[in-house]
Design an enzyme around this catalytic site. Structure first.
Site, PDB file in Angstrom:
ATOM      1  N   GLY A 107       0.778  -1.237   0.000  1.00 12.12           N
ATOM      2  CA  GLY A 107       0.000   0.000   0.000  1.00 12.12           C
ATOM      3  C   GLY A 107       0.808   1.284   0.000  1.00 12.12           C
ATOM      4  N   ASN A 116      -6.734   2.859 -12.418  1.00 13.83           N
ATOM      5  CA  ASN A 116      -5.706   1.909 -11.966  1.00 13.83           C
ATOM      6  C   ASN A 116      -4.321   2.492 -12.237  1.00 13.83           C
ATOM      7  OD1 ASN A 116      -4.516  -0.721 -11.249  1.00 13.83           O
ATOM      8  ND2 ASN A 116      -4.105  -0.945 -13.443  1.00 13.83           N
ATOM      9  N   ASP A 149      -5.713  -3.632 -18.294  1.00 14.84           N
ATOM     10  CA  ASP A 149      -4.827  -2.499 -18.618  1.00 14.84           C
ATOM     11  C   ASP A 149      -5.175  -1.861 -19.972  1.00 14.84           C
ATOM     12  OD1 ASP A 149      -3.354  -2.875 -16.236  1.00 14.84           O
ATOM     13  OD2 ASP A 149      -2.135  -4.408 -17.192  1.00 14.84           O
ATOM     14  N   ILE A 176      -8.314  -9.337 -11.351  1.00 15.40           N
ATOM     15  CA  ILE A 176      -8.905  -8.821 -12.588  1.00 15.40           C
ATOM     16  C   ILE A 176     -10.416  -8.773 -12.397  1.00 15.40           C
ATOM     17  CG2 ILE A 176      -9.301  -9.284 -15.040  1.00 15.40           C
ATOM     18  CD1 ILE A 176      -6.426 -10.246 -15.212  1.00 15.40           C
ATOM     19  N   ALA A 233       7.447   8.035 -10.230  1.00 13.03           N
ATOM     20  CA  ALA A 233       6.298   8.113 -11.139  1.00 13.03           C
ATOM     21  C   ALA A 233       4.977   7.786 -10.427  1.00 13.03           C
ATOM     22  CB  ALA A 233       6.498   7.182 -12.325  1.00 13.03           C
ATOM     23  N   ASN A 243       1.281   3.116  -2.621  1.00  9.00           N
ATOM     24  CA  ASN A 243       0.475   4.047  -3.425  1.00  9.00           C
ATOM     25  C   ASN A 243      -0.701   4.593  -2.608  1.00  9.00           C
ATOM     26  OD1 ASN A 243       1.374   4.448  -6.307  1.00  9.00           O
ATOM     27  ND2 ASN A 243       1.516   2.214  -6.148  1.00  9.00           N
ATOM     28  N   GLU A 301     -13.086  -3.653 -19.457  1.00 13.56           N
ATOM     29  CA  GLU A 301     -13.045  -5.125 -19.364  1.00 13.56           C
ATOM     30  C   GLU A 301     -11.725  -5.715 -19.861  1.00 13.56           C
ATOM     31  OE1 GLU A 301     -14.787  -3.381 -21.449  1.00 13.56           O
ATOM     32  OE2 GLU A 301     -14.832  -4.323 -23.430  1.00 13.56           O
ATOM     33  N   HIS A 307      -0.518   1.379 -13.140  1.00 17.17           N
ATOM     34  CA  HIS A 307       0.236   0.229 -13.656  1.00 17.17           C
ATOM     35  C   HIS A 307       1.712   0.637 -13.766  1.00 17.17           C
ATOM     36  CE1 HIS A 307       0.936  -3.528 -15.713  1.00 17.17           C
ATOM     37  NE2 HIS A 307       1.688  -2.848 -16.558  1.00 17.17           N
TER      38      HIS A 307
HETATM   39  C1  GAR Z   1       2.649  -0.986  -7.685  1.00 20.00           C
HETATM   40  O1  GAR Z   1       3.861  -0.944  -8.339  1.00 20.00           O
HETATM   41  C2  GAR Z   1       1.508  -1.032  -8.695  1.00 20.00           C
HETATM   42  O2  GAR Z   1       1.727  -0.273  -9.841  1.00 20.00           O
HETATM   43  C3  GAR Z   1       1.483  -2.489  -9.025  1.00 20.00           C
HETATM   44  O3  GAR Z   1       1.682  -3.144  -7.788  1.00 20.00           O
HETATM   45  C4  GAR Z   1       2.464  -2.316  -6.932  1.00 20.00           C
HETATM   46  C5  GAR Z   1       1.748  -2.138  -5.616  1.00 20.00           C
HETATM   47  O4  GAR Z   1       2.552  -1.463  -4.691  1.00 20.00           O
HETATM   48  N1  GAR Z   1       0.234  -2.860  -9.647  1.00 20.00           N
HETATM   49  C6  GAR Z   1       0.150  -3.734 -10.643  1.00 20.00           C
HETATM   50  O5  GAR Z   1       1.098  -4.357 -11.066  1.00 20.00           O
HETATM   51  C7  GAR Z   1      -1.252  -3.936 -11.198  1.00 20.00           C
HETATM   52  N2  GAR Z   1      -1.186  -4.482 -12.522  1.00 20.00           N
HETATM   53  P1  GAR Z   1       1.939  -0.799  -3.395  1.00 20.00           P
HETATM   54  O6  GAR Z   1       1.063  -1.850  -2.693  1.00 20.00           O
HETATM   55  O7  GAR Z   1       3.144  -0.446  -2.555  1.00 20.00           O
HETATM   56  O8  GAR Z   1       1.144   0.408  -3.802  1.00 20.00           O
END
Ligand code: GAR
Length: 204
Positions: free
Chosen positions: A17, A111, A154, A96, A183, A19, A151, A113
């Site tokens: 978490g 989302n 990404d 998904i 980023a 982000n 749907e 990515h």
């Molecule tokens: C992040 O890098 C996010 O972009 C990625 O998982 C990580 C979660 O980190 N998400 C994906 O790959 C989804 N396709 P976090 O739990 O520290 O935010």
């Protein structure tokens, strides 16, 4: 009519978490003003992201496949509805979502990515796997993308992107850290504020 009420945001998570933390910090620093995180939902009961939410005084709920079984998505929808959620932010949510779900929340799910879509994205590309694939390909630049969710994994419209340099000797872990810091933690709050503004202005 333009609404001035804050958009009620749910952040969906599966892991650490960071982000989510960037979103919480952005509320405190005034980068996010048009929305408010009122719910954090995890598909993993032990996700540290739930602790981050509790520490910030935000309602934290786990909905697991193990407990919900076939009703997993239904249970998520119920929780979102009970909390009057208007925008869903997927921040490291490793599930998904079905077409039924994404249709129900058209233009209401975003989302983050960890690559520059359309590179290294779609089914099977998540977390460190994305960075491993980027390094194997030998790209010199990677980055992050925030996009609307439809749907196609990404595949929804791109809202914001930021490029990050790949360095000599990078491992998936070092590249992931640089992309998170330079980023993801920057564009996810900015894109969230942008989409909240669009919702308030009834542009979407
Ligand atoms: C992040 O890098 C996010 O972009 C990625 O998982 C990580 C979660 O980190 N998400 C994906 O790959 C989804 N396709 P976090 O739990 O520290 O935010």
């Amino acid at each position: 009519m333009v609404s001035t009420e804050k958009v009620r945001i749910a952040v969906l998570v599966s892991g650490g978490g960071t982000n989510l933390q960037a979103l919480i910090d952005s509320q405190h620093s005034g980068i996010i003003t048009k929305g408010e995180i009122t719910l954090v939902l995890s598909n993993k009961a032990d996700a540290y992201a739930l602790t981050r939410a509790e520490n910030a005084g935000i309602k934290a709920v786990a909905v697991t496949r193990a407990e919900a079984g076939e009703n997993f998505e239904q249970k998520i929808v119920e929780t979102l509805e009970e909390n009057n959620i208007e925008l869903i932010v997927l921040a490291g949510f490793m599930c998904i979502l079905s077409k039924d779900f994404t249709d129900k929340y058209k233009n209401r799910i975003i989302n983050v990515h960890p690559s520059l879509i359309p590179s290294f994205c779609g089914e099977g590309f998540y977390g460190l796997r994305v960075h491993k694939a980027a390094l194997e390909k030998g790209v010199k630049v990677s980055g992050a993308t925030v996009h609307f969710v439809n749907e196609i994994p990404d595949g929804g419209e791109i809202i914001m992107q930021k490029a990050v340099e790949v360095c000599e000797g990078d491992t998936p872990e070092t590249l992931s850290s640089r992309i998170l810091e330079n980023a993801e933690w920057k564009i996810l709050p900015l894109a969230t504020e942008k989409v909240c503004t669009m919702i308030q202005n009834k542009e979407i």
